[in-house]
Design a protein around this motif. Sequence first.
Motif, PDB file in Angstrom:
ATOM      1  N   ALA A 120     -41.560  19.436 -23.173  1.00 14.26           N
ATOM      2  CA  ALA A 120     -42.491  18.364 -23.567  1.00 14.26           C
ATOM      3  C   ALA A 120     -41.799  17.007 -23.495  1.00 14.26           C
ATOM      4  CB  ALA A 120     -43.007  18.618 -24.982  1.00 14.26           C
ATOM      5  N   PHE A 121     -40.559  16.979 -23.875  1.00 16.34           N
ATOM      6  CA  PHE A 121     -39.816  15.717 -23.834  1.00 16.34           C
ATOM      7  C   PHE A 121     -39.635  15.231 -22.382  1.00 16.34           C
ATOM      8  CE2 PHE A 121     -35.981  13.194 -23.432  1.00 16.34           C
ATOM      9  CZ  PHE A 121     -36.189  12.227 -24.417  1.00 16.34           C
TER      10      PHE A 121
ATOM     11  N   GLN B 115     -41.468  15.995 -19.849  1.00 10.89           N
ATOM     12  CA  GLN B 115     -42.770  15.548 -19.334  1.00 10.89           C
ATOM     13  C   GLN B 115     -43.083  14.138 -19.822  1.00 10.89           C
ATOM     14  OE1 GLN B 115     -46.070  18.196 -19.346  1.00 10.89           O
ATOM     15  NE2 GLN B 115     -47.250  16.611 -18.304  1.00 10.89           N
ATOM     16  N   GLU B 116     -42.803  13.879 -21.059  1.00  9.45           N
ATOM     17  CA  GLU B 116     -43.071  12.559 -21.623  1.00  9.45           C
ATOM     18  C   GLU B 116     -42.235  11.490 -20.926  1.00  9.45           C
ATOM     19  OE1 GLU B 116     -43.242  12.546 -26.041  1.00  9.45           O
ATOM     20  OE2 GLU B 116     -42.340  10.556 -25.733  1.00  9.45           O
ATOM     21  N   SER B 117     -40.974  11.840 -20.640  1.00 10.08           N
ATOM     22  CA  SER B 117     -40.105  10.868 -19.955  1.00 10.08           C
ATOM     23  C   SER B 117     -40.621  10.548 -18.559  1.00 10.08           C
ATOM     24  CB  SER B 117     -38.678  11.396 -19.789  1.00 10.08           C
ATOM     25  OG  SER B 117     -38.325  12.257 -20.790  1.00 10.08           O
TER      26      SER B 117
ATOM     27  N   GLY C  29     -43.776  10.566 -17.666  1.00  8.22           N
ATOM     28  CA  GLY C  29     -45.078   9.899 -17.738  1.00  8.22           C
ATOM     29  C   GLY C  29     -46.096  10.569 -16.835  1.00  8.22           C
ATOM     30  N   ASP C  30     -46.887   9.714 -16.104  1.00  6.32           N
ATOM     31  CA  ASP C  30     -47.949  10.327 -15.298  1.00  6.32           C
ATOM     32  C   ASP C  30     -47.491  10.746 -13.897  1.00  6.32           C
ATOM     33  OD1 ASP C  30     -47.580   7.884 -14.242  1.00  6.32           O
ATOM     34  OD2 ASP C  30     -49.606   7.107 -14.667  1.00  6.32           O
TER      35      ASP C  30
ATOM     36  N   LYS D  22     -33.288  11.572 -20.440  1.00  6.80           N
ATOM     37  CA  LYS D  22     -34.346  10.872 -19.697  1.00  6.80           C
ATOM     38  C   LYS D  22     -33.884  10.574 -18.267  1.00  6.80           C
ATOM     39  CE  LYS D  22     -37.116   8.366 -22.989  1.00  6.80           C
ATOM     40  NZ  LYS D  22     -37.323   7.099 -23.649  1.00  6.80           N
TER      41      LYS D  22
END
Length: 608
Positions: A496-497, A499-501, A503-504, A575
């Motif tokens: 999840a982390f 994926q968040e880093s 972004g889209d 990241k």
Amino acid sequence: MAKKQFKTESKRILEMMIHSVYTHREIFLRELISNASDAIDKLYFRSLTDDSVTLKKDDYRIDITIDKEARTLILSDNGCGMDETALNENLGVIAHSGTLLFKNESEKPSELETIGQFGVGFYSAFMTAKKVTVLSRVYGSEQAFLWESDGADGYTVKAAEKSEHGTVITLILKDDTDDEAYDEFLETYRVSGLVKKYSDYIRYPIYLDGKEESENSMIPLWRKSKSELTAEDYNGFYKGKFHDFTDPAFSVHYNIEGAVSYTALLFAPSQAPYNFYSRDYEKGLQLYANGVLIMDKCADLLPDHFSFIRGLIDSPDLSLNISREILQHDRQLKAMAKSIEKKVKGELERLLENEREKYEEFYKTFGLQFKYGLYSGFGANAELLRDLVLFHSLAEDKLVTFKEYTENMPEGQPYIYYICAETPAKAALLPQTERVREKGYDILCLTEDVDEFAFKMLREYNEKEFRSVSGDDVGLTEEEKESQKAKSDENKDLLAFIQESLGDKVSGVTVSARLGRHPVCLTSEGELSIEMEKVLSQMPQGGDVKAKRVLELNADHAVFAAMRSLFVTDRDKLKVYANLLYTQALLIEGLPVDDPVAFSEKICSLMV
Ligand code: ADP
């Protein structure tokens, strides 16, 4: 008078003709006779509906005259003739071509293939002649014109006198040299032999040196019985009629008796005409009504996927006015088209079965057509075409059919696997293929834009579905699914982390079940693959479709372990890693990287 220049490409080809090898020289006569016959066809056809043309069928003729003293060979016909514009347009440009199209240097055809591709008809005269003159007068006009050229540096056209309509072509033969003799074409027996060899079927009489009896039998080849004809007869006819230099890949000759009776003579060229893959190419078969040419390219007789076929149909059931009343014959034509399609398919299958090498050669040239057929028919052509297509097998490193692929599938292989890449060699390097290959499953390489679209249309072969090794479901075993789930659950927060880093950039980050040795790859979920996105993005209307990208990570790789520890110790660095891995996945896929400089800088910072 200032000389007009041939168009640049014409000039190059003309030069090739002039220096062409000896063995091909003799075909010039066939080409010129074929043109003369076409010109007579045109006038004859006009006479059927136009009372101002008063010639009777028996009036048409082609004459060849030899003058040994003057070293000239003269061909005359009383066909439609050419005016000044026609002389410029027809004889100033070879094959009306703009450019020579080659995909890349390595595919550049040999000189002879180039000549062949252009269907150089008239220009072949320069293989034997140092100077050519064409004196021509259109039927119904008083004014004649003279076209003259002594080779590649240009030609002139001027007004002239001619007592009858038609065309007279005079070849002034080249001088003999120590190694080259052109005299042979001044020998009656030799010229007579050439007429019999190449032009026997021409429908109009060909007279030599004013003799009363024609040199040719005038029986159209397709009206002769198959048992009388040899492969050489068919090949010679094809080359003469369709201005090709190479033998066809195959020919089919057959008669149908029934509601619509007809004779068909069909050929598959072994090389594509220069304009085949351009808009200029017109498909179609010649249409004869009882031996009379009524249409030159009847497109309705050929489906697009077999548009490369050349040939003719002769039927007593067609009226002479068909070109105008084509709709009235719709049913007849449709019936013919159906049976032509079946015949061609049968012949292709025969070639595939019995002459594999030749088929593959043929397939390289025209196979794309079948794939477009599979795609554009929305599945309607599946049955017809699916056994004619070949794809490169990664396991066997050669082209295979679907049938061959499925027959070789080991027990338990759930799907037919494929991968998209520029070349089979590049496909073999892609990490997505690792696990599937470890299991002993073969993968088909899709290297052309249309391929995956065609696969999507086909969906399955022999009840085995097609699956991309980069797609969401590659057919995992229960065990594999469980192991993947366990690893995902265990690393839920890390994924999840990441994926968040990102972004889209991606719609998901997962633990991969398809990677073996490699740490990362990019796949897609849903119907639209990354490869399809690439193709569509190049199309004018397809600009903004996006595949749903998934970054897959190999949980057994050391890099993954490193990321796990960073998740605890240094999330900023994590990241950076996430972005690096994503960029690597893009590179592996052959996708553009938004900021290659930043990528390079990050790598460097890790290096020092
Ligand atoms: P092709 O026959 O393949 O079109 P050619 O270079 O042989 O190519 O001829 C170009 C054109 O010149 C022909 O299409 C035809 O229109 C015209 N032409 C050639 N020879 C004659 C002739 N004897 N009478 C009338 N037109 C001719």
